[in-house]
Design a protein around this motif. Structure first.
Motif, PDB file in Angstrom:
ATOM      1  N   ALA A  46      32.476  24.512 -71.946  1.00 36.50           N
ATOM      2  CA  ALA A  46      33.417  25.408 -72.634  1.00 36.50           C
ATOM      3  C   ALA A  46      34.270  24.626 -73.622  1.00 36.50           C
ATOM      4  N   GLN A  47      34.695  23.437 -73.230  1.00 31.00           N
ATOM      5  CA  GLN A  47      35.492  22.614 -74.135  1.00 31.00           C
ATOM      6  C   GLN A  47      34.679  22.221 -75.368  1.00 31.00           C
ATOM      7  N   LYS A  48      33.423  21.881 -75.147  1.00 32.79           N
ATOM      8  CA  LYS A  48      32.549  21.509 -76.264  1.00 32.79           C
ATOM      9  C   LYS A  48      32.350  22.703 -77.198  1.00 32.79           C
ATOM     10  N   LEU A  49      32.112  23.870 -76.638  1.00 33.05           N
ATOM     11  CA  LEU A  49      31.929  25.076 -77.445  1.00 33.05           C
ATOM     12  C   LEU A  49      33.194  25.380 -78.244  1.00 33.05           C
ATOM     13  N   ALA A  50      34.353  25.261 -77.624  1.00 33.65           N
ATOM     14  CA  ALA A  50      35.609  25.537 -78.318  1.00 33.65           C
ATOM     15  C   ALA A  50      35.784  24.580 -79.505  1.00 33.65           C
ATOM     16  N   LYS A  51      35.413  23.323 -79.345  1.00 37.62           N
ATOM     17  CA  LYS A  51      35.529  22.365 -80.430  1.00 37.62           C
ATOM     18  C   LYS A  51      34.545  22.690 -81.561  1.00 37.62           C
ATOM     19  N   GLU A  52      33.359  23.164 -81.190  1.00 31.68           N
ATOM     20  CA  GLU A  52      32.343  23.470 -82.205  1.00 31.68           C
ATOM     21  C   GLU A  52      32.714  24.677 -83.059  1.00 31.68           C
ATOM     22  N   ILE A  53      33.350  25.680 -82.440  1.00 38.48           N
ATOM     23  CA  ILE A  53      33.636  26.905 -83.192  1.00 38.48           C
ATOM     24  C   ILE A  53      35.042  26.919 -83.776  1.00 38.48           C
TER      25      ILE A  53
END
Length: 55
Positions: A46-53
C-alpha cells in the motif's frame, strides 16, 4: 431518505462554475486520499502504491 453522493457538500459550490475551482478541489481531495492510504494502510504494498500514484 435517498443518498447518492452526487453534488457538492459546499454551501456555494464554486467548482460548478469555475474550472480552476474544480481543479483545486480535485487536487485537495486526491491529496487527502493519498494521506489516508499512507496513514491507514501500513502494508508495504500500500505504501508503494501510494508513492507511485502521488503527484
Amino acid at each position: 431518505m435517498f443518498i447518492n453522493d452526487m453534488g457538492s457538500g459546499a454551501f456555494i459550490p464554486l467548482e460548478y462554475y469555475w474550472n480552476r475551482a474544480a481543479q483545486a478541489k480535485i487536487k485537495r481531495r486526491w491529496e487527502r486520499f493519498i494521506k489516508f492510504i499512507k496513514r491507514n494502510y501500513l502494508l508495504p504494498q500500500a505504501q508503494k502504491l501510494a508513492k507511485e500514484i502521488d503527484f
